[in-house]
Design a protein around this motif. Structure first.
Motif, PDB file in Angstrom:
ATOM      1  N   ASP A  87       0.826  -1.210   0.000  1.00 21.98           N
ATOM      2  CA  ASP A  87       0.000   0.000   0.000  1.00 21.98           C
ATOM      3  C   ASP A  87       0.861   1.261   0.000  1.00 21.98           C
ATOM      4  OD1 ASP A  87      -2.496  -1.287   0.035  1.00 21.98           O
ATOM      5  OD2 ASP A  87      -2.419  -1.520   2.211  1.00 21.98           O
ATOM      6  N   VAL A  88       2.128   1.128   0.360  1.00 19.88           N
ATOM      7  CA  VAL A  88       2.998   2.291   0.547  1.00 19.88           C
ATOM      8  C   VAL A  88       3.994   2.404  -0.600  1.00 19.88           C
ATOM      9  CG1 VAL A  88       4.676   3.398   2.077  1.00 19.88           C
ATOM     10  CG2 VAL A  88       2.772   2.115   3.050  1.00 19.88           C
ATOM     11  N   ASN A  89       4.027   3.575  -1.223  1.00 25.09           N
ATOM     12  CA  ASN A  89       5.015   3.893  -2.258  1.00 25.09           C
ATOM     13  C   ASN A  89       5.938   4.960  -1.680  1.00 25.09           C
ATOM     14  OD1 ASN A  89       6.444   4.979  -4.466  1.00 25.09           O
ATOM     15  ND2 ASN A  89       4.788   4.485  -5.893  1.00 25.09           N
ATOM     16  N   LEU A  90       7.106   4.541  -1.210  1.00 24.53           N
ATOM     17  CA  LEU A  90       8.000   5.472  -0.524  1.00 24.53           C
ATOM     18  C   LEU A  90       8.640   6.472  -1.479  1.00 24.53           C
ATOM     19  CD1 LEU A  90       9.769   3.177   2.094  1.00 24.53           C
ATOM     20  CD2 LEU A  90       8.125   5.006   2.541  1.00 24.53           C
ATOM     21  N   SER A  91       8.938   6.059  -2.700  1.00 24.63           N
ATOM     22  CA  SER A  91       9.578   6.987  -3.637  1.00 24.63           C
ATOM     23  C   SER A  91       8.627   8.112  -4.036  1.00 24.63           C
ATOM     24  CB  SER A  91      10.069   6.241  -4.881  1.00 24.63           C
ATOM     25  OG  SER A  91       8.992   5.578  -5.524  1.00 24.63           O
ATOM     26  N   ALA A  92       7.336   7.783  -4.192  1.00 26.56           N
ATOM     27  CA  ALA A  92       6.341   8.807  -4.529  1.00 26.56           C
ATOM     28  C   ALA A  92       5.734   9.447  -3.288  1.00 26.56           C
ATOM     29  CB  ALA A  92       5.227   8.198  -5.381  1.00 26.56           C
ATOM     30  N   ARG A  93       6.013   8.859  -2.117  1.00 26.71           N
ATOM     31  CA  ARG A  93       5.446   9.299  -0.833  1.00 26.71           C
ATOM     32  C   ARG A  93       3.912   9.323  -0.914  1.00 26.71           C
ATOM     33  NH1 ARG A  93       9.800  13.325  -0.488  1.00 26.71           N
ATOM     34  NH2 ARG A  93       8.299  15.026  -0.474  1.00 26.71           N
ATOM     35  N   MET A  94       3.352   8.177  -1.262  1.00 22.67           N
ATOM     36  CA  MET A  94       1.906   7.991  -1.356  1.00 22.67           C
ATOM     37  C   MET A  94       1.521   6.706  -0.638  1.00 22.67           C
ATOM     38  SD  MET A  94       0.420  10.401  -3.248  1.00 22.67           S
ATOM     39  CE  MET A  94       0.822  11.656  -4.472  1.00 22.67           C
ATOM     40  N   VAL A  95       0.337   6.704  -0.045  1.00 16.66           N
ATOM     41  CA  VAL A  95      -0.168   5.491   0.601  1.00 16.66           C
ATOM     42  C   VAL A  95      -1.597   5.253   0.130  1.00 16.66           C
ATOM     43  CG1 VAL A  95      -0.907   6.768   2.683  1.00 16.66           C
ATOM     44  CG2 VAL A  95      -0.563   4.303   2.808  1.00 16.66           C
ATOM     45  N   ARG A  96      -1.882   4.000  -0.200  1.00 23.42           N
ATOM     46  CA  ARG A  96      -3.235   3.599  -0.606  1.00 23.42           C
ATOM     47  C   ARG A  96      -4.001   3.181   0.640  1.00 23.42           C
ATOM     48  NH1 ARG A  96      -4.324  -1.791  -4.112  1.00 23.42           N
ATOM     49  NH2 ARG A  96      -3.222  -2.603  -2.287  1.00 23.42           N
ATOM     50  N   GLY A 110       4.635  13.231   3.931  1.00 29.16           N
ATOM     51  CA  GLY A 110       5.855  14.011   3.824  1.00 29.16           C
ATOM     52  C   GLY A 110       7.130  13.209   3.990  1.00 29.16           C
ATOM     53  N   ARG A 111       8.247  13.940   3.896  1.00 29.13           N
ATOM     54  CA  ARG A 111       9.566  13.316   3.959  1.00 29.13           C
ATOM     55  C   ARG A 111       9.828  12.666   5.324  1.00 29.13           C
ATOM     56  NH1 ARG A 111      11.900  17.142   1.963  1.00 29.13           N
ATOM     57  NH2 ARG A 111      12.225  16.355  -0.138  1.00 29.13           N
ATOM     58  N   ALA A 112       9.386  13.321   6.396  1.00 28.05           N
ATOM     59  CA  ALA A 112       9.639  12.775   7.737  1.00 28.05           C
ATOM     60  C   ALA A 112       8.978  11.413   7.907  1.00 28.05           C
ATOM     61  CB  ALA A 112       9.130  13.751   8.803  1.00 28.05           C
ATOM     62  N   ALA A 113       7.745  11.273   7.426  1.00 28.96           N
ATOM     63  CA  ALA A 113       7.059   9.982   7.525  1.00 28.96           C
ATOM     64  C   ALA A 113       7.754   8.940   6.657  1.00 28.96           C
ATOM     65  CB  ALA A 113       5.594  10.132   7.108  1.00 28.96           C
ATOM     66  N   ALA A 114       8.191   9.333   5.464  1.00 24.66           N
ATOM     67  CA  ALA A 114       8.885   8.393   4.579  1.00 24.66           C
ATOM     68  C   ALA A 114      10.175   7.896   5.223  1.00 24.66           C
ATOM     69  CB  ALA A 114       9.178   9.061   3.237  1.00 24.66           C
ATOM     70  N   GLU A 115      10.932   8.799   5.838  1.00 21.32           N
ATOM     71  CA  GLU A 115      12.184   8.399   6.485  1.00 21.32           C
ATOM     72  C   GLU A 115      11.927   7.475   7.673  1.00 21.32           C
ATOM     73  OE1 GLU A 115      14.008  12.100   7.413  1.00 21.32           O
ATOM     74  OE2 GLU A 115      14.694  12.472   5.354  1.00 21.32           O
ATOM     75  N   ALA A 116      10.860   7.765   8.422  1.00 21.86           N
ATOM     76  CA  ALA A 116      10.528   6.916   9.576  1.00 21.86           C
ATOM     77  C   ALA A 116      10.125   5.517   9.126  1.00 21.86           C
ATOM     78  CB  ALA A 116       9.409   7.562  10.395  1.00 21.86           C
ATOM     79  N   ILE A 117       9.375   5.423   8.032  1.00 19.16           N
ATOM     80  CA  ILE A 117       8.970   4.108   7.523  1.00 19.16           C
ATOM     81  C   ILE A 117      10.192   3.347   7.003  1.00 19.16           C
ATOM     82  CG2 ILE A 117       7.616   2.911   5.757  1.00 19.16           C
ATOM     83  CD1 ILE A 117       5.570   5.245   5.983  1.00 19.16           C
TER      84      ILE A 117
END
Length: 207
Positions: A87-96, A110-117
């Motif tokens: 469900d998570v696309n980290l490069s596009a920073r999108m979640v289904r 955002g970037r902070a959530a992507a880095e944490a994931i």
């Protein structure tokens, strides 16, 4: 209101038994319940909350990712608990997200959530490995699902456990009492509105 409901039910019973001709409660209006606005945090409180988990431990990194994604995407508790890896696309920073009524929506974060994931994913792999569970037929047509957030045994983290994680982080951060997953969702919407976002667009994002 509760006492009035009990008296009304008793009067209906008496009428049904033939012991009462009219209903003396028919013209009594029920008291209006106080409508409380949901708790929301200011930006400093949100920063303190997401920084509360210990980033030196696997479960601390997991909890940080949960809190970051909750706030960044304004998710419901059940929506976050139901997220899978794909469900998570980290490069596009999108979640289904699968919302109420089985409706899907795509949420940016955002970037902070992507880095944490990203920081959490190696720990998730160590805990869960290839563990999976049956997919929901309407969404996945029977494919196996790999939960994004897992417990220390590698199974999907329950909504109740996630609620405890948020409340524990709130207590550790010293933010206001009553802070829950819904408070993070409400904070997401309030901060967007305060930054000038269109109300209708916020409603769409919230699903």
């Amino acid at each position: 209101a509760r006492k009035l409901a009990a008296v009304r039910a008793f009067c209906r019973y008496l009428q049904h038994q033939g012991l009462l001709e009219g209903d003396p409660t028919a013209l009594i209006g029920a008291p209006r319940r106080e409508q409380k606005l949901p708790v929301h945090l200011d930006r400093a409180e949100v920063e303190a909350l997401v920084a509360a988990p210990d980033p030196s431990t696997p479960l601390g990194r997991r909890d940080r990712a949960i809190l970051e994604l909750f706030y960044a995407a304004g998710l419901r508790l059940g929506e976050l608990a139901g997220l899978d890896l794909d469900d998570v696309n980290l490069s596009a920073r999108m979640v289904r997200v699968l919302g109420k009524g089985g409706r899907e929506r795509i949420m940016p974060f955002g970037r902070a959530a992507a880095e944490a994931i990203r920081a959490w994913l190696p720990d998730r792999e160590a805990l869960a490995g290839g563990a999976a569970e049956p997919g929901r037929p309407a969404r996945d047509r029977g494919r196996l699902r790999h939960p994004l957030f897992v417990n220390h045994r590698g199974g999907r983290l329950s909504a109740r456990s996630i609620d405890r994680i948020v409340r524990r982080a709130a207590a550790a951060a010293g933010v206001r009492p009553g802070t829950s997953p819904h408070a993070l969702r409400h904070s997401f919407a309030t901060h967007l509105l305060g930054a000038g976002a269109d109300l209708r667009a916020i409603q769409e994002l919230l699903g």
